[in-house]
Design a protein around this motif. Structure first.
Motif, mmCIF file in Angstrom:
data_model
loop_
_atom_site.group_PDB
_atom_site.id
_atom_site.type_symbol
_atom_site.label_atom_id
_atom_site.label_comp_id
_atom_site.label_asym_id
_atom_site.label_seq_id
_atom_site.Cartn_x
_atom_site.Cartn_y
_atom_site.Cartn_z
ATOM 1 N N THR A 162 8.304 -0.221 0.736
ATOM 2 C CA THR A 162 8.428 1.233 0.637
ATOM 3 C C THR A 162 7.070 1.890 0.371
ATOM 4 O O THR A 162 6.151 1.271 -0.155
ATOM 5 N N VAL B 250 4.572 4.394 -1.557
ATOM 6 C CA VAL B 250 4.468 4.801 -2.958
ATOM 7 C C VAL B 250 4.959 6.238 -3.105
ATOM 8 O O VAL B 250 4.790 7.061 -2.204
ATOM 9 N N ALA B 251 5.580 6.516 -4.239
ATOM 10 C CA ALA B 251 6.121 7.851 -4.482
ATOM 11 C C ALA B 251 5.010 8.870 -4.710
ATOM 12 O O ALA B 251 5.110 10.024 -4.295
ATOM 13 N N VAL B 252 3.931 8.432 -5.365
ATOM 14 C CA VAL B 252 2.799 9.306 -5.654
ATOM 15 C C VAL B 252 1.543 8.651 -5.092
ATOM 16 O O VAL B 252 1.235 7.502 -5.411
ATOM 17 N N GLU B 253 0.855 9.387 -4.240
ATOM 18 C CA GLU B 253 -0.375 8.860 -3.648
ATOM 19 C C GLU B 253 -1.418 8.607 -4.728
ATOM 20 O O GLU B 253 -1.731 9.491 -5.515
ATOM 21 N N GLU C 111 1.952 6.953 2.455
ATOM 22 C CA GLU C 111 2.322 7.864 3.533
ATOM 23 C C GLU C 111 1.154 8.825 3.741
ATOM 24 O O GLU C 111 0.753 9.543 2.833
#
Length: 109
Positions: free
Chosen positions: A6, A8-11, A59
């Motif tokens: 997945t 990462v939620a926070v870059e 992302e």
């Protein structure tokens, strides 16, 4: 550590990446990118035997500072780091062997 499926939620910020110890694969892409999706089985195959390598999926997109700091232009871009320094880069890899070889170079003692 090891393969991460997945994003990462926070870059992370660049200083965090530069401070990482050991071997890291920094992967830039997007969940909707066909090239990124096609590369996932290759990356998974290449990671076999490298459980100690950290894998960070980021992302990327317009205005994303980490990707710009690494001059990412195409996805997926795989940045192979050793102690926070870029050792190698693969853009849109087509085979697991080239990924495996780069992982071996950063994982070597």
């Amino acid at each position: 550590m090891g393969l991460n499926a997945t994003f990462v939620a926070v870059e992370p910020v660049r200083s965090e990446i530069d401070a990482l110890a050991g071997a890291t694969l920094l992967e830039f892409g997007a969940p909707w990118c066909e090239h990124c999706q096609a590369a996932q089985p290759l990356i998974a195959e290449a990671f076999t035997g490298f459980p100690g390598v950290r894998h960070i999926r980021v992302e990327d997109g317009k205005g994303r500072p980490l990707g710009r700091s690494f001059t990412v232009k195409l996805w997926p871009s795989l940045i192979f780091l050793r102690d926070g320094k870029e050792v190698e880069r693969l853009v849109r890899p087509h085979d697991a062997e080239s990924i495996r070889a780069a992982l071996a170079r950063i994982a070597a003692p």
